[in-house]
Design a protein around this motif. Structure first.
Motif, PDB file in Angstrom:
ATOM      1  N   ARG A 155     -14.552 -29.841  14.412  1.00  0.00           N
ATOM      2  CA  ARG A 155     -15.419 -30.824  15.065  1.00  0.00           C
ATOM      3  C   ARG A 155     -15.030 -32.199  14.534  1.00  0.00           C
ATOM      4  O   ARG A 155     -15.817 -32.858  13.856  1.00  0.00           O
ATOM      5  CB  ARG A 155     -16.892 -30.517  14.766  1.00  0.00           C
ATOM      6  CG  ARG A 155     -17.404 -29.184  15.270  1.00  0.00           C
ATOM      7  CD  ARG A 155     -17.683 -29.175  16.754  1.00  0.00           C
ATOM      8  NE  ARG A 155     -18.574 -30.267  17.156  1.00  0.00           N
ATOM      9  CZ  ARG A 155     -19.899 -30.233  17.080  1.00  0.00           C
ATOM     10  NH1 ARG A 155     -20.504 -29.150  16.619  1.00  0.00           N
ATOM     11  NH2 ARG A 155     -20.615 -31.260  17.475  1.00  0.00           N
TER      12      ARG A 155
ATOM     13  N   ALA B  59     -13.425 -36.232  14.699  1.00  0.00           N
ATOM     14  CA  ALA B  59     -13.728 -37.425  15.499  1.00  0.00           C
ATOM     15  C   ALA B  59     -12.868 -37.465  16.752  1.00  0.00           C
ATOM     16  O   ALA B  59     -13.333 -37.865  17.822  1.00  0.00           O
ATOM     17  CB  ALA B  59     -13.530 -38.685  14.659  1.00  0.00           C
TER      18      ALA B  59
ATOM     19  N   ARG C 210     -19.823 -39.015   5.056  1.00  0.00           N
ATOM     20  CA  ARG C 210     -19.790 -39.432   6.461  1.00  0.00           C
ATOM     21  C   ARG C 210     -20.888 -40.452   6.763  1.00  0.00           C
ATOM     22  O   ARG C 210     -20.643 -41.443   7.458  1.00  0.00           O
ATOM     23  CB  ARG C 210     -19.955 -38.214   7.379  1.00  0.00           C
ATOM     24  CG  ARG C 210     -19.824 -38.539   8.873  1.00  0.00           C
ATOM     25  CD  ARG C 210     -20.315 -37.421   9.753  1.00  0.00           C
ATOM     26  NE  ARG C 210     -21.761 -37.236   9.613  1.00  0.00           N
ATOM     27  CZ  ARG C 210     -22.445 -36.252  10.176  1.00  0.00           C
ATOM     28  NH1 ARG C 210     -21.818 -35.344  10.916  1.00  0.00           N
ATOM     29  NH2 ARG C 210     -23.744 -36.145   9.999  1.00  0.00           N
ATOM     30  N   ASP C 211     -22.110 -40.206   6.259  1.00  0.00           N
ATOM     31  CA  ASP C 211     -23.271 -40.980   6.691  1.00  0.00           C
ATOM     32  C   ASP C 211     -23.707 -42.074   5.719  1.00  0.00           C
ATOM     33  O   ASP C 211     -24.180 -43.123   6.150  1.00  0.00           O
ATOM     34  CB  ASP C 211     -24.461 -40.048   6.934  1.00  0.00           C
ATOM     35  CG  ASP C 211     -24.176 -39.007   8.011  1.00  0.00           C
ATOM     36  OD1 ASP C 211     -23.245 -39.221   8.815  1.00  0.00           O
ATOM     37  OD2 ASP C 211     -24.865 -37.975   8.026  1.00  0.00           O
TER      38      ASP C 211
ATOM     39  N   ASN D 175     -19.753 -41.348  12.232  1.00  0.00           N
ATOM     40  CA  ASN D 175     -20.010 -41.282  13.669  1.00  0.00           C
ATOM     41  C   ASN D 175     -20.517 -42.609  14.206  1.00  0.00           C
ATOM     42  O   ASN D 175     -21.063 -43.435  13.469  1.00  0.00           O
ATOM     43  CB  ASN D 175     -21.016 -40.169  13.969  1.00  0.00           C
ATOM     44  CG  ASN D 175     -20.415 -38.798  13.758  1.00  0.00           C
ATOM     45  OD1 ASN D 175     -19.201 -38.627  13.797  1.00  0.00           O
ATOM     46  ND2 ASN D 175     -21.262 -37.808  13.531  1.00  0.00           N
ATOM     47  N   LYS D 176     -20.318 -42.786  15.500  1.00  0.00           N
ATOM     48  CA  LYS D 176     -20.799 -43.948  16.246  1.00  0.00           C
ATOM     49  C   LYS D 176     -20.760 -43.537  17.712  1.00  0.00           C
ATOM     50  O   LYS D 176     -20.307 -42.421  18.023  1.00  0.00           O
ATOM     51  CB  LYS D 176     -19.934 -45.180  15.978  1.00  0.00           C
ATOM     52  CG  LYS D 176     -18.474 -45.049  16.413  1.00  0.00           C
ATOM     53  CD  LYS D 176     -17.712 -46.317  16.118  1.00  0.00           C
ATOM     54  CE  LYS D 176     -16.292 -46.250  16.677  1.00  0.00           C
ATOM     55  NZ  LYS D 176     -15.578 -47.525  16.499  1.00  0.00           N
TER      56      LYS D 176
ATOM     57  N   ILE E  49     -18.192 -40.922  19.104  1.00  0.00           N
ATOM     58  CA  ILE E  49     -17.617 -40.115  18.022  1.00  0.00           C
ATOM     59  C   ILE E  49     -18.721 -39.251  17.432  1.00  0.00           C
ATOM     60  O   ILE E  49     -19.752 -39.768  16.995  1.00  0.00           O
ATOM     61  CB  ILE E  49     -16.990 -40.993  16.917  1.00  0.00           C
ATOM     62  CG1 ILE E  49     -15.815 -41.797  17.476  1.00  0.00           C
ATOM     63  CG2 ILE E  49     -16.533 -40.139  15.738  1.00  0.00           C
ATOM     64  CD1 ILE E  49     -15.197 -42.748  16.484  1.00  0.00           C
ATOM     65  N   ASP E  50     -18.490 -37.935  17.422  1.00  0.00           N
ATOM     66  CA  ASP E  50     -19.493 -37.004  16.914  1.00  0.00           C
ATOM     67  C   ASP E  50     -18.811 -35.933  16.067  1.00  0.00           C
ATOM     68  O   ASP E  50     -18.736 -34.771  16.441  1.00  0.00           O
ATOM     69  CB  ASP E  50     -20.270 -36.369  18.072  1.00  0.00           C
ATOM     70  CG  ASP E  50     -21.386 -35.460  17.584  1.00  0.00           C
ATOM     71  OD1 ASP E  50     -21.915 -35.699  16.486  1.00  0.00           O
ATOM     72  OD2 ASP E  50     -21.703 -34.483  18.296  1.00  0.00           O
ATOM     73  N   ALA E  51     -18.301 -36.332  14.906  1.00  0.00           N
ATOM     74  CA  ALA E  51     -17.678 -35.375  13.989  1.00  0.00           C
ATOM     75  C   ALA E  51     -18.761 -34.634  13.222  1.00  0.00           C
ATOM     76  O   ALA E  51     -19.767 -35.218  12.831  1.00  0.00           O
ATOM     77  CB  ALA E  51     -16.747 -36.103  13.029  1.00  0.00           C
ATOM     78  N   GLN E  52     -18.539 -33.338  13.016  1.00  0.00           N
ATOM     79  CA  GLN E  52     -19.508 -32.498  12.322  1.00  0.00           C
ATOM     80  C   GLN E  52     -18.785 -31.592  11.335  1.00  0.00           C
ATOM     81  O   GLN E  52     -17.639 -31.206  11.556  1.00  0.00           O
ATOM     82  CB  GLN E  52     -20.293 -31.634  13.323  1.00  0.00           C
ATOM     83  CG  GLN E  52     -21.059 -32.403  14.364  1.00  0.00           C
ATOM     84  CD  GLN E  52     -22.210 -33.204  13.793  1.00  0.00           C
ATOM     85  OE1 GLN E  52     -22.816 -32.807  12.794  1.00  0.00           O
ATOM     86  NE2 GLN E  52     -22.516 -34.343  14.417  1.00  0.00           N
TER      87      GLN E  52
ATOM     88  N   ARG F  17     -21.724 -34.664   4.592  1.00  0.00           N
ATOM     89  CA  ARG F  17     -22.720 -35.533   5.232  1.00  0.00           C
ATOM     90  C   ARG F  17     -22.944 -36.810   4.426  1.00  0.00           C
ATOM     91  O   ARG F  17     -23.139 -37.884   4.995  1.00  0.00           O
ATOM     92  CB  ARG F  17     -24.039 -34.785   5.422  1.00  0.00           C
ATOM     93  CG  ARG F  17     -23.965 -33.697   6.462  1.00  0.00           C
ATOM     94  CD  ARG F  17     -25.317 -33.009   6.636  1.00  0.00           C
ATOM     95  NE  ARG F  17     -25.233 -31.899   7.553  1.00  0.00           N
ATOM     96  CZ  ARG F  17     -25.243 -32.016   8.871  1.00  0.00           C
ATOM     97  NH1 ARG F  17     -25.323 -33.207   9.415  1.00  0.00           N
ATOM     98  NH2 ARG F  17     -25.165 -30.947   9.635  1.00  0.00           N
TER      99      ARG F  17
END
Length: 199
Positions: A153, A155, A53-54, A139-140, A143-146, A50
Motif C-alpha cells: 500500500r 504512495a 508517516r503522520d 499522506n495528502k 496519496i494513501d499509503a498504509q 504511523r
C-alpha cells in the motif's frame, strides 16, 4: 515484485550507522515510548510506521526548508523528505531488533519527464512472508499509503510505460547518491535541484 537481499547477513539490517543511528537517545526515547504501548513486534512495526508517516511531516508538504538525513535529526526536528523519513523508520525498527532495509523506486511526472528516486523501507517480521515494503512519505490528497504486510500500500505504484522502476535491491545503508544529495544540500530548494534521477 521480488526483493533482492543485498547482504545475506541479517545482522547488517539491524546495525546502527551515521544515518540510521538507532542508538541515539532521541531514537531510543521514541522507540521506548512506542514499545511500551505496543510490545508485540507486529504492533510496534505498525505504530512506528504511523508515527513517522503522520507525526513527522514531509518537508515539501509542510514548507519546511530544513534538510535532515540522520534518523535522530528527523525525529528531533520533526521534518524530512522520503529518504530521511525512511532512515527514521528503519532506525525505529532496528532499535527493537526488527530487520529493516532501505529500498527505492524511480518515479516520474505523468508524461514520463523529471524522473526522481523515491525512498522506501522494507521490514522483515517473523511471519514467514519475507520482506514487505512500506512507504512513510506521508499522506495528502491523492496519496494513501498504509502499513501492510499482505499487499503493498505504497504512495505510488510504478508505471513502466513512463520508465518508472521498482528497484529490487535491499540496502543496509542509504544509497550513496541519496546520502550525498542529502548531506550536500544547504536547504530543501537546493536539494530539489540535486535529487538523484535514477540509481
Amino acid at each position: 515484485m521480488e526483493l533482492i537481499q543485498q547482504n545475506p547477513d541479517l545482522a547488517a539490517y539491524l546495525a546502527a550507522s551515521e544515518s540510521v543511528d538507532h542508538e541515539h537517545p532521541v531514537v531510543r526515547a521514541v522507540a521506548d515510548d512506542l514499545s511500551r504501548v505496543h510490545p508485540d513486534a507486529y504492533a510496534y512495526a505498525e505504530s512506528a510506521y504511523r508515527y513517522v508517516r503522520d507525526a513527522v511531516p514531509h518537508s515539501a508538504d509542510s514548507g519546511d526548508l530544513r534538510v535532515t538525513w540522520r534518523a535522530s535529526d528527523v525525529l528531533e526536528q520533526g521534518t524530512g523528505i522520503c529518504y530521511a523519513k525512511s532512515h527514521a523508520y528503519a532506525a525505529l525498527l532496528r532499535a527493537r531488533g526488527i530487520p529493516a532495509a532501505l529500498c527505492y523506486q524511480k518515479l516520474a511526472d505523468d508524461d514520463g519527464s523529471d524522473p526522481v528516486v523515491h525512498g522506501l523501507v522494507a521490514v522483515l517480521l517473523p511471519d514467514g512472508r519475507g520482506w514487505a515494503r512500506q512507504d512513510v512519505r506521508g499522506n495528502k490528497p491523492g496519496i494513501d499509503a498504509q502499513f501492510s504486510l499482505a499487499e503493498e500500500r505504497l504512495a505510488w505504484t510504478v508505471r513502466p510505460e513512463f520508465n518508472e522502476v521498482d528497484y529490487p535491491v535491499l540496502y543496509t545503508e542509504p544509497h550513496p547518491a541519496v546520502l550525498d544529495a542529502l548531506r550536500a544540500a544547504p536547504d530543501r530548494p537546493a536539494l530539489w535541484r540535486t535529487l538523484p534521477a535514477e540509481l
